[in-house]
Design a protein around this motif. Structure first.
Motif, PDB file in Angstrom:
ATOM      1  N   ALA A  57      38.114   0.922   9.715  1.00 41.77           N
ATOM      2  CA  ALA A  57      37.348  -0.260  10.109  1.00 41.77           C
ATOM      3  C   ALA A  57      37.582  -0.544  11.583  1.00 41.77           C
ATOM      4  O   ALA A  57      38.718  -0.499  12.068  1.00 41.77           O
ATOM      5  CB  ALA A  57      37.757  -1.465   9.268  1.00 41.77           C
ATOM      6  N   THR A  58      36.495  -0.859  12.278  1.00 46.25           N
ATOM      7  CA  THR A  58      36.550  -1.328  13.657  1.00 46.25           C
ATOM      8  C   THR A  58      35.945  -2.718  13.702  1.00 46.25           C
ATOM      9  O   THR A  58      34.790  -2.910  13.300  1.00 46.25           O
ATOM     10  CB  THR A  58      35.760  -0.393  14.602  1.00 46.25           C
ATOM     11  OG1 THR A  58      36.345   0.908  14.569  1.00 46.25           O
ATOM     12  CG2 THR A  58      35.781  -0.921  16.028  1.00 46.25           C
ATOM     13  N   LEU A  59      36.718  -3.695  14.176  1.00 46.29           N
ATOM     14  CA  LEU A  59      36.252  -5.077  14.263  1.00 46.29           C
ATOM     15  C   LEU A  59      36.310  -5.510  15.715  1.00 46.29           C
ATOM     16  O   LEU A  59      37.388  -5.589  16.309  1.00 46.29           O
ATOM     17  CB  LEU A  59      37.126  -6.011  13.417  1.00 46.29           C
ATOM     18  CG  LEU A  59      37.362  -5.636  11.950  1.00 46.29           C
ATOM     19  CD1 LEU A  59      38.226  -6.698  11.278  1.00 46.29           C
ATOM     20  CD2 LEU A  59      36.046  -5.471  11.214  1.00 46.29           C
ATOM     21  N   ASN A  60      35.151  -5.775  16.282  1.00 48.69           N
ATOM     22  CA  ASN A  60      35.056  -6.273  17.654  1.00 48.69           C
ATOM     23  C   ASN A  60      34.497  -7.682  17.642  1.00 48.69           C
ATOM     24  O   ASN A  60      33.582  -7.990  16.872  1.00 48.69           O
ATOM     25  CB  ASN A  60      34.142  -5.380  18.498  1.00 48.69           C
ATOM     26  CG  ASN A  60      34.762  -4.019  18.767  1.00 48.69           C
ATOM     27  OD1 ASN A  60      35.983  -3.877  18.762  1.00 48.69           O
ATOM     28  ND2 ASN A  60      33.932  -3.014  18.994  1.00 48.69           N
ATOM     29  N   GLY A  61      35.012  -8.547  18.510  1.00 46.57           N
ATOM     30  CA  GLY A  61      34.525  -9.920  18.549  1.00 46.57           C
ATOM     31  C   GLY A  61      34.532 -10.486  19.949  1.00 46.57           C
ATOM     32  O   GLY A  61      35.342 -10.103  20.804  1.00 46.57           O
ATOM     33  N   LEU A  62      33.591 -11.402  20.200  1.00 47.09           N
ATOM     34  CA  LEU A  62      33.513 -12.107  21.483  1.00 47.09           C
ATOM     35  C   LEU A  62      33.079 -13.532  21.197  1.00 47.09           C
ATOM     36  O   LEU A  62      32.047 -13.760  20.564  1.00 47.09           O
ATOM     37  CB  LEU A  62      32.503 -11.422  22.406  1.00 47.09           C
ATOM     38  CG  LEU A  62      32.215 -12.124  23.746  1.00 47.09           C
ATOM     39  CD1 LEU A  62      33.466 -12.178  24.621  1.00 47.09           C
ATOM     40  CD2 LEU A  62      31.078 -11.406  24.489  1.00 47.09           C
ATOM     41  N   TYR A  63      33.880 -14.495  21.656  1.00 50.26           N
ATOM     42  CA  TYR A  63      33.453 -15.892  21.542  1.00 50.26           C
ATOM     43  C   TYR A  63      33.374 -16.510  22.927  1.00 50.26           C
ATOM     44  O   TYR A  63      34.250 -16.333  23.766  1.00 50.26           O
ATOM     45  CB  TYR A  63      34.351 -16.711  20.614  1.00 50.26           C
ATOM     46  CG  TYR A  63      35.841 -16.511  20.734  1.00 50.26           C
ATOM     47  CD1 TYR A  63      36.596 -17.184  21.695  1.00 50.26           C
ATOM     48  CD2 TYR A  63      36.508 -15.664  19.851  1.00 50.26           C
ATOM     49  CE1 TYR A  63      37.971 -17.013  21.784  1.00 50.26           C
ATOM     50  CE2 TYR A  63      37.879 -15.488  19.925  1.00 50.26           C
ATOM     51  CZ  TYR A  63      38.604 -16.167  20.900  1.00 50.26           C
ATOM     52  OH  TYR A  63      39.973 -15.991  20.986  1.00 50.26           O
ATOM     53  N   HIS A  78      46.509   6.792   4.668  1.00 56.47           N
ATOM     54  CA  HIS A  78      45.705   7.446   5.698  1.00 56.47           C
ATOM     55  C   HIS A  78      44.494   6.616   6.144  1.00 56.47           C
ATOM     56  O   HIS A  78      43.465   7.173   6.523  1.00 56.47           O
ATOM     57  CB  HIS A  78      45.237   8.841   5.232  1.00 56.47           C
ATOM     58  CG  HIS A  78      46.354   9.833   5.115  1.00 56.47           C
ATOM     59  ND1 HIS A  78      47.139   9.931   3.973  1.00 56.47           N
ATOM     60  CD2 HIS A  78      46.810  10.756   5.992  1.00 56.47           C
ATOM     61  CE1 HIS A  78      48.038  10.886   4.159  1.00 56.47           C
ATOM     62  NE2 HIS A  78      47.885  11.410   5.368  1.00 56.47           N
ATOM     63  N   CYS A  79      44.608   5.314   6.112  1.00 59.35           N
ATOM     64  CA  CYS A  79      43.531   4.448   6.598  1.00 59.35           C
ATOM     65  C   CYS A  79      43.840   3.991   8.022  1.00 59.35           C
ATOM     66  O   CYS A  79      44.989   3.963   8.457  1.00 59.35           O
ATOM     67  CB  CYS A  79      43.363   3.231   5.696  1.00 59.35           C
ATOM     68  SG  CYS A  79      42.761   3.610   4.040  1.00 59.35           S
ATOM     69  N   SER A  80      42.777   3.624   8.750  1.00 60.35           N
ATOM     70  CA  SER A  80      42.951   3.165  10.125  1.00 60.35           C
ATOM     71  C   SER A  80      42.093   1.932  10.370  1.00 60.35           C
ATOM     72  O   SER A  80      41.045   1.749   9.740  1.00 60.35           O
ATOM     73  CB  SER A  80      42.576   4.268  11.127  1.00 60.35           C
ATOM     74  OG  SER A  80      41.205   4.602  11.015  1.00 60.35           O
ATOM     75  N   LYS A  99      50.987   6.497   6.313  1.00 63.59           N
ATOM     76  CA  LYS A  99      50.135   7.051   7.378  1.00 63.59           C
ATOM     77  C   LYS A  99      49.068   6.052   7.838  1.00 63.59           C
ATOM     78  O   LYS A  99      48.018   6.448   8.334  1.00 63.59           O
ATOM     79  CB  LYS A  99      49.481   8.366   6.943  1.00 63.59           C
ATOM     80  CG  LYS A  99      50.455   9.446   6.515  1.00 63.59           C
ATOM     81  CD  LYS A  99      51.371   9.858   7.654  1.00 63.59           C
ATOM     82  CE  LYS A  99      52.314  10.978   7.220  1.00 63.59           C
ATOM     83  NZ  LYS A  99      53.249  11.373   8.310  1.00 63.59           N
ATOM     84  N   THR A 100      49.344   4.784   7.678  1.00 64.78           N
ATOM     85  CA  THR A 100      48.447   3.754   8.205  1.00 64.78           C
ATOM     86  C   THR A 100      48.488   3.758   9.729  1.00 64.78           C
ATOM     87  O   THR A 100      49.551   3.899  10.334  1.00 64.78           O
ATOM     88  CB  THR A 100      48.864   2.374   7.677  1.00 64.78           C
ATOM     89  OG1 THR A 100      48.515   2.275   6.297  1.00 64.78           O
ATOM     90  CG2 THR A 100      48.188   1.244   8.446  1.00 64.78           C
ATOM     91  N   ASP A 101      47.338   3.585  10.347  1.00 65.67           N
ATOM     92  CA  ASP A 101      47.227   3.484  11.804  1.00 65.67           C
ATOM     93  C   ASP A 101      46.399   2.243  12.107  1.00 65.67           C
ATOM     94  O   ASP A 101      45.186   2.226  11.858  1.00 65.67           O
ATOM     95  CB  ASP A 101      46.561   4.743  12.364  1.00 65.67           C
ATOM     96  CG  ASP A 101      46.503   4.753  13.891  1.00 65.67           C
ATOM     97  OD1 ASP A 101      46.955   3.772  14.511  1.00 65.67           O
ATOM     98  OD2 ASP A 101      45.985   5.732  14.457  1.00 65.67           O
ATOM     99  N   ALA A 102      47.043   1.202  12.632  1.00 68.40           N
ATOM    100  CA  ALA A 102      46.347  -0.080  12.805  1.00 68.40           C
ATOM    101  C   ALA A 102      46.733  -0.719  14.130  1.00 68.40           C
ATOM    102  O   ALA A 102      47.909  -0.757  14.490  1.00 68.40           O
ATOM    103  CB  ALA A 102      46.673  -1.025  11.653  1.00 68.40           C
TER     104      ALA A 102
END
Length: 442
Positions: free
Chosen positions: A282-288, A308-310, A339-342
């Protein structure tokens, strides 16, 4: 959660008074459960950890009700209905479906889009399987109210292996006639195995009307599904927006989510992502962009439940005048989710000493073979950079506008949807000091 609702709240009275005889029994059961959850907990006070920085103001005092009929759209709002080029489009005006302004005639192969009312009548369909079965596990008062009261919404299904080029654009416009109105849009998105698609949600409103928009979006992504979800909020200066996005990802599924808050008296979005299958990402981008007198809040819960999730989170904020923002993000790594990459980062730019930015990135890790990091910054423009530009003949106002644009535009640069990128960039530029100079530099 501490209750402030009366033993029988006005919302329970409204719920009991409604005629729901045409709805299927399974949906009635889920509605009843949601109403009971709200009635038991009530609205959150600032003693509740997840809501301690959120200023709900008149939202808990006013009695918001659905509009009896849609208000009139002004010319400017009409022009903003269609932003995404060549999109499948559903339009709600004051929370009510506008069939004349919607466009569901050109559905590509593999894409099924229909109203919530139509989907509810399908026995054993995706609505019965998934609606209010995922998001409603979260203890969220406005999610519960949405489930109890929603009548308008959209159900989107993408079949296995389908990759429609057309985006789906969901537009909710609140008019100047919407004072005291509650809008409860519900969206259910189901992506089958190896599908790929784009959904754009836009919530906009007229100034001067104190209304409540409380949308809920549920995303179910099966194995190897690729979902791009854009969420744009520009409510009126007296409007409140309290939304929920909930995504469940299976093995190797991917979610790219982009949220922008450009306006509204108070705006909060709670984003829940459950990485339930190995290899999901998952990629979460935000702008306020928070103006004088406004409040903006993004809460995220990213749960790594499989190995193995990122995940990547980057949220930026620009605060002008006496404004306030909150970013509160949790990365949770379950036992066995090796193997989590966060990564998670929040950066805030204060254009005024009166701005207040709360930033609370958090890690909760129950596995030992992981790579996780988080960071947070709150600061002002680099005065040395401002001085340098002034020595090159740029006014102070223009210099500050250009530097602010450079800070915020990073969140728009890599957007894969050009027409929406242009729209959001225009919203950013219109709020900057030295606006004309910034335009000339583009």
């Amino acid at each position: 959660m501490e209750a402030v609702a009366e033993p029988k709240s006005v919302y329970l009275q409204d719920f009991q008074a409604r005629d729901r005889s045409a709805e299927p029994a399974w949906w009635e059961t889920r509605r009843e459960a949601a109403m009971q959850r709200f009635e038991a907990a009530g609205f959150p006070t600032r003693k509740v950890e997840a809501w301690k920085q959120t200023r709900l103001g008149n939202v808990t005092q006013e009695h918001f009700r659905p509009a009896p009929a849609p208000g009139s759209l002004g010319g400017a709002a009409e022009q903003r209905l269609a932003v995404v080029d060549d999109a499948v489009r559903i339009v709600l005006v004051d929370g009510i479906l506008d069939t004349g302004r919607s466009d569901l005639e050109r559905l590509p192969d593999g894409l099924r889009v229909r109203t919530l009312a139509a989907a509810l009548q399908e026995d054993g369909g995706v609505a019965e399987q998934h609606l209010a079965r995922h998001a409603d596990a979260e203890p969220h008062p406005f999610l519960a109210l949405n489930t109890a009261f929603t009548t308008e919404g959209t159900v989107i299904e993408v079949t296995s292996g389908a990759a429609p080029e057309q985006a789906i654009e969901l537009v909710n416009i609140m008019t100047a006639d919407s004072a005291g109105v509650a809008s409860w849009p519900r969206v259910l998105i189901h992506g089958a195995t190896s599908s790929e698609f784009t959904v754009v949600q836009r919530h906009e409103g007229a100034d001067g009307a104190a209304y409540l928009t409380a949308p809920v979006t549920e995303v179910i992504a099966e194995a190897n599904c690729n979902v791009r979800l854009f969420h744009y909020v520009d409510e009126g200066d007296s409007g409140s927006h309290l939304g929920v996005i909930h995504a469940t990802l299976d093995r190797d599924a991917q979610l790219y989510a982009h949220a922008m808050h450009a306006g509204g008296q108070r705006v909060r979005n709670d984003i829940y992502v459950n990485l339930d299958g190995p290899g999901a990402s998952a990629t979460l981008n935000g702008l306020y962009l928070v103006h004088n007198g406004q409040f903006s809040d993004i809460h995220t819960w990213v749960r790594h439940n499989a190995d193995h999730c990122s995940s990547r989170q980057l949220v930026k904020g620009v605060l002008e005048g006496k404004s306030e923002s909150v970013f509160d993000g949790l990365i949770q790594v379950a036992k066995g989710a090796q193997k989590t990459d966060a990564e998670q980062e929040n950066r805030n730019l204060l254009l005024s000493p009166k701005g207040l930015a709360h930033s609370n990135p958090r890690l909760e890790i129950y596995a030992d073979d992981v790579k996780c990091g988080h960071g947070s910054t709150v600061g002002q423009l680099d005065e040395a950079a401002v001085f340098y530009m002034r020595t090159r003949g740029v006014s102070e106002e223009e210099a500050r506008g250009v530097l602010t644009f450079a800070f915020a535009n990073e969140m728009l640069d890599d957007m894969p949807l050009a027409s929406l990128q242009t729209y959001e960039r225009e919203a950013l530029i219109s709020l900057l000091p030295g606006e004309e100079t910034v335009r000339k530099l583009l």
